[in-house]
Design a protein around this motif. Structure first.
Motif, PDB file in Angstrom:
ATOM      1  N   SER A 221     -35.572 -60.394  16.280  1.00 35.23           N
ATOM      2  CA  SER A 221     -35.463 -59.802  17.618  1.00 35.23           C
ATOM      3  C   SER A 221     -33.993 -59.829  18.007  1.00 35.23           C
ATOM      4  O   SER A 221     -33.307 -60.840  17.807  1.00 35.23           O
ATOM      5  N   TYR A 222     -33.514 -58.725  18.563  1.00 36.13           N
ATOM      6  CA  TYR A 222     -32.085 -58.624  18.869  1.00 36.13           C
ATOM      7  C   TYR A 222     -31.880 -57.871  20.175  1.00 36.13           C
ATOM      8  O   TYR A 222     -32.771 -57.143  20.640  1.00 36.13           O
ATOM      9  N   ASP A 223     -30.716 -58.058  20.750  1.00 27.69           N
ATOM     10  CA  ASP A 223     -30.346 -57.382  21.986  1.00 27.69           C
ATOM     11  C   ASP A 223     -29.720 -56.038  21.621  1.00 27.69           C
ATOM     12  O   ASP A 223     -28.595 -55.984  21.104  1.00 27.69           O
ATOM     13  N   HIS A 224     -30.458 -54.968  21.903  1.00 24.42           N
ATOM     14  CA  HIS A 224     -30.014 -53.633  21.489  1.00 24.42           C
ATOM     15  C   HIS A 224     -28.780 -53.177  22.268  1.00 24.42           C
ATOM     16  O   HIS A 224     -28.148 -52.182  21.904  1.00 24.42           O
ATOM     17  N   ARG A 225     -28.417 -53.879  23.328  1.00 23.52           N
ATOM     18  CA  ARG A 225     -27.202 -53.524  24.059  1.00 23.52           C
ATOM     19  C   ARG A 225     -25.953 -53.784  23.225  1.00 23.52           C
ATOM     20  O   ARG A 225     -24.915 -53.129  23.417  1.00 23.52           O
ATOM     21  N   ILE A 226     -26.046 -54.744  22.317  1.00 25.01           N
ATOM     22  CA  ILE A 226     -24.868 -55.134  21.537  1.00 25.01           C
ATOM     23  C   ILE A 226     -25.077 -54.934  20.037  1.00 25.01           C
ATOM     24  O   ILE A 226     -24.134 -54.711  19.296  1.00 25.01           O
ATOM     25  N   VAL A 227     -26.335 -54.995  19.582  1.00 29.15           N
ATOM     26  CA  VAL A 227     -26.643 -54.851  18.158  1.00 29.15           C
ATOM     27  C   VAL A 227     -27.359 -53.524  17.927  1.00 29.15           C
ATOM     28  O   VAL A 227     -28.410 -53.264  18.513  1.00 29.15           O
ATOM     29  N   ASP A 228     -26.798 -52.696  17.085  1.00 26.73           N
ATOM     30  CA  ASP A 228     -27.443 -51.427  16.736  1.00 26.73           C
ATOM     31  C   ASP A 228     -28.520 -51.666  15.677  1.00 26.73           C
ATOM     32  O   ASP A 228     -28.546 -52.698  14.998  1.00 26.73           O
ATOM     33  N   GLY A 229     -29.384 -50.675  15.523  1.00 21.25           N
ATOM     34  CA  GLY A 229     -30.454 -50.795  14.539  1.00 21.25           C
ATOM     35  C   GLY A 229     -29.933 -51.021  13.134  1.00 21.25           C
ATOM     36  O   GLY A 229     -30.494 -51.809  12.366  1.00 21.25           O
ATOM     37  N   LYS A 230     -28.842 -50.339  12.780  1.00 19.03           N
ATOM     38  CA  LYS A 230     -28.264 -50.490  11.441  1.00 19.03           C
ATOM     39  C   LYS A 230     -27.842 -51.934  11.199  1.00 19.03           C
ATOM     40  O   LYS A 230     -28.121 -52.509  10.137  1.00 19.03           O
ATOM     41  N   GLY A 231     -27.181 -52.539  12.191  1.00 16.83           N
ATOM     42  CA  GLY A 231     -26.727 -53.922  12.040  1.00 16.83           C
ATOM     43  C   GLY A 231     -27.890 -54.889  11.920  1.00 16.83           C
ATOM     44  O   GLY A 231     -27.862 -55.827  11.111  1.00 16.83           O
ATOM     45  N   ALA A 232     -28.940 -54.667  12.720  1.00 15.54           N
ATOM     46  CA  ALA A 232     -30.098 -55.559  12.687  1.00 15.54           C
ATOM     47  C   ALA A 232     -30.810 -55.484  11.337  1.00 15.54           C
ATOM     48  O   ALA A 232     -31.166 -56.508  10.740  1.00 15.54           O
ATOM     49  N   VAL A 233     -31.002 -54.261  10.846  1.00 13.26           N
ATOM     50  CA  VAL A 233     -31.679 -54.099   9.563  1.00 13.26           C
ATOM     51  C   VAL A 233     -30.832 -54.680   8.434  1.00 13.26           C
ATOM     52  O   VAL A 233     -31.350 -55.346   7.521  1.00 13.26           O
ATOM     53  N   THR A 234     -29.520 -54.442   8.488  1.00 17.92           N
ATOM     54  CA  THR A 234     -28.624 -54.989   7.466  1.00 17.92           C
ATOM     55  C   THR A 234     -28.689 -56.507   7.437  1.00 17.92           C
ATOM     56  O   THR A 234     -28.746 -57.125   6.368  1.00 17.92           O
ATOM     57  N   PHE A 235     -28.688 -57.116   8.620  1.00 19.26           N
ATOM     58  CA  PHE A 235     -28.766 -58.575   8.706  1.00 19.26           C
ATOM     59  C   PHE A 235     -30.035 -59.079   8.027  1.00 19.26           C
ATOM     60  O   PHE A 235     -30.004 -59.999   7.200  1.00 19.26           O
ATOM     61  N   LEU A 236     -31.168 -58.477   8.348  1.00 18.64           N
ATOM     62  CA  LEU A 236     -32.442 -58.952   7.816  1.00 18.64           C
ATOM     63  C   LEU A 236     -32.535 -58.727   6.302  1.00 18.64           C
ATOM     64  O   LEU A 236     -33.094 -59.552   5.575  1.00 18.64           O
ATOM     65  N   VAL A 237     -31.958 -57.639   5.839  1.00 17.39           N
ATOM     66  CA  VAL A 237     -31.945 -57.376   4.392  1.00 17.39           C
ATOM     67  C   VAL A 237     -31.098 -58.414   3.665  1.00 17.39           C
ATOM     68  O   VAL A 237     -31.463 -58.896   2.584  1.00 17.39           O
ATOM     69  N   ARG A 238     -29.965 -58.790   4.258  1.00 18.74           N
ATOM     70  CA  ARG A 238     -29.102 -59.804   3.624  1.00 18.74           C
ATOM     71  C   ARG A 238     -29.809 -61.156   3.565  1.00 18.74           C
ATOM     72  O   ARG A 238     -29.667 -61.895   2.585  1.00 18.74           O
ATOM     73  N   VAL A 239     -30.551 -61.498   4.609  1.00 13.03           N
ATOM     74  CA  VAL A 239     -31.334 -62.742   4.597  1.00 13.03           C
ATOM     75  C   VAL A 239     -32.386 -62.675   3.499  1.00 13.03           C
ATOM     76  O   VAL A 239     -32.575 -63.633   2.734  1.00 13.03           O
ATOM     77  N   LYS A 240     -33.059 -61.561   3.397  1.00 19.67           N
ATOM     78  CA  LYS A 240     -34.086 -61.356   2.358  1.00 19.67           C
ATOM     79  C   LYS A 240     -33.478 -61.496   0.964  1.00 19.67           C
ATOM     80  O   LYS A 240     -34.031 -62.197   0.099  1.00 19.67           O
ATOM     81  N   GLU A 241     -32.343 -60.859   0.726  1.00 15.31           N
ATOM     82  CA  GLU A 241     -31.700 -60.910  -0.588  1.00 15.31           C
ATOM     83  C   GLU A 241     -31.292 -62.332  -0.964  1.00 15.31           C
ATOM     84  O   GLU A 241     -31.461 -62.759  -2.108  1.00 15.31           O
ATOM     85  N   ALA A 242     -30.760 -63.072   0.022  1.00 14.82           N
ATOM     86  CA  ALA A 242     -30.312 -64.434  -0.261  1.00 14.82           C
ATOM     87  C   ALA A 242     -31.481 -65.356  -0.579  1.00 14.82           C
ATOM     88  O   ALA A 242     -31.369 -66.256  -1.419  1.00 14.82           O
TER      89      ALA A 242
END
Length: 503
Positions: free
Chosen positions: A471-492
């Motif tokens: 869950s993220y604050d869309h005022r500061i985090v765009d969808g691309k950034g949120a998805v990228t973050f979760l993918v990096r966690v998944k990969e690690a």
């Protein structure tokens, strides 16, 4: 002769109304005993006696408006006052006083409650008036917005007076009770233990008189007392409460009046089987902060799933050796903490916060680990988690978790977090949408690990899978950034070696 003057009332507050006098001329008073109550536009202020003695005269009567440092009354010092409560004299007429003047009065004060915390609620008294206590023995427990604070006895002796009853709201540095050190008996019987009206909400059926300023404001506004929620001492209404009620009445649409009832009608039979319990301060704070998060942030949640095969294999292979060397068990939280710290470096906006029109990027990770306790959800913070090893993270999580369950966390240990991890999987949750912990901009939700059929290289295999939610604050985090973050966690997590290679 000692003068009693109006104390400092707060920033930008220059005058107050004398709401209630607890004493009258001729009454004996003890040091710090409450003399009167003042009411400002925002708060209620109690005025204690600066000395022990006799109240000579009252200069400012109930209903009078007084300025800061104005003269309220005069007290003549002398043998009329004592360090113990005046009611001890009345008790002495009925019961002989043992030990004479050998005992010494000791005040039990509210301890420091923590940064930015100015008040607490008395939740439980472990002792009653007349009980003998040993030094450092627990007298009572206070409850703040986030933690419970135990108050030990400052000396050995007898509890002679309880000033703040259970349910009372007390300020930092305020007086809770009075003890007589040594073997002296209680100075007052149990039915006279309260020398002043206890602060806090009055009990059911208690007749509470509002201050004159509030009554005048209600009369001028033409609003009934039932429409005003009192926030002052004992539930008294203040001018600010009246103003808030008037503003609410003006802003509320007329049809909504029928929906104002908080509960649906309850039959007499059902009502007899209900139990009404007052919300703890911690639960009230949790409710307020969660609602504030929904009202303030633009919360959005993105989901993914992670194959826990490699993490589970690595943990199984090294958990015994890890525990033998570091003295702590190897769990999955250190893997997730490491993976999140790694991903936050690549997507720094998830580790940032909004301050007005500025974005504050944190070049460090203070990881909040949500923990469920019997009192409610708390989030202890592991500082500089990005600089810690697996063992250091596991030790910190274990220590913070134990302190959280025991109610021993300090305010400082729950402040300053930049990102939070919440593990609903320990309760069996398969999928959920975590809510932000303001002012943070991101929170990762973990869930239970469940075997599911997955297609691996064209073949169906059973794999231990976990759903992840960010869950993220869309005022500061765009969808691309949120998805990228979760993918990096998944990969690690699916290949923990990436953490060692910083990939």
């Amino acid at each position: 002769m000692t003068e009693v003057r109006v104390p400092t009332l707060g920033e930008s507050v220059t005058e107050a109304t004398v709401a209630t006098w607890f004493k009258k001329p001729g009454d004996t008073v003890a040091v710090d005993e409450m003399l009167c109550e003042l009411e400002t536009d925002k708060v209620t202020v109690e005025v204690p006696s600066p000395v022990a003695g006799t109240l000579s005269d009252i200069v400012a009567n109930e209903g009078d408006t007084v300025g800061v440092d104005a003269l309220l009354a005069n007290i003549s010092e002398g043998d009329a006052g004592s360090d113990t409560a005046p009611k001890a004299k009345e008790a002495a007429a009925e019961a002989p006083k043992a030990s004479g003047g050998a005992s010494e009065s000791v005040d039990v004060m509210v301890p420091t409650l923590g940064e930015s915390v100015s008040e607490a609620t008395v939740s439980t008294w472990f002792k009653k008036v007349g009980d003998s206590v040993q030094q450092d023995e627990m007298l009572c427990e206070l409850e703040t917005d986030k933690v419970s604070v135990e108050v030990p006895a400052p000396a050995s002796g007898t509890l002679t007076e309880i000033i703040a009853a259970e349910g009372s709201t007390v300020e930092a540095g305020g007086k809770l009770a009075v003890m007589s050190s040594g073997d002296a008996p209680a100075a007052a019987p149990a039915d006279t233990q309260y020398s002043t009206p206890p602060a806090g909400n009055g009990g059911a059926g208690k007749d509470i008189k509002d201050g004159p300023a509030a009554e005048k404001a209600m009369a001028e506004a033409g609003i009934s007392r039932d429409a005003v929620t009192g926030t002052g001492k004992d539930g008294r209404a203040t001018k600010a409460d009246v103003a808030a009620a008037v503003a609410a009445a003006k802003s509320a649409p007329a049809p909504a009046a029928a929906a104002a009832a908080p509960r649906a009608p309850v039959s007499a039979d059902d009502a007899s089987r209900e139990e009404r319990v007052k919300m703890t301060r911690l639960r009230q704070t949790i409710a307020r902060r969660l609602k504030d998060a929904q009202n303030t942030a633009a919360i959005l949640t993105t989901y993914n799933e992670v194959d826990m095969t490699e993490c589970m294999a690595l943990r199984k292979e090294y958990k015994d050796l890890f525990e033998k060397k570091h003295g702590v068990r190897l769990g999955f939280m250190s893997f997730f903490t490491k993976a999140c710290c790694h991903a936050l470096k690549e997507v720094p906006e998830v580790n940032a916060e909004i301050d007005g029109t500025d974005i504050v990027y944190k070049n460090f990770v203070h990881m909040g680990i949500a923990a469920g306790t019997p009192q409610g959800l708390v989030v202890p913070v592991i500082r500089d988690a990005d600089q810690m090893s697996f063992a250091e993270i596991e030790k910190a999580i274990a220590e913070k978790g134990k302190r959280a369950r025991d109610g021993k966390l300090s305010m400082a240990e729950m402040q300053g977090g930049t990102f939070t991890i919440s593990n609903g999987g320990v309760y069996g949750s398969l999928m959920s949408s975590p809510i932000l912990n303001p002012p943070q901009s991101g929170i990762l939700g973990m869930h239970k690990i469940q075997d599911r059929p997955m297609v691996i290289n064209g073949e169906i295999k059973i794999r231990p899978m976990m759903y992840l939610a960010l869950s993220y604050d869309h005022r500061i985090v765009d969808g691309k950034g949120a998805v990228t973050f979760l993918v990096r966690v998944k990969e690690a997590l699916e290949d923990p070696r990436r953490l060692l290679m910083d990939l």
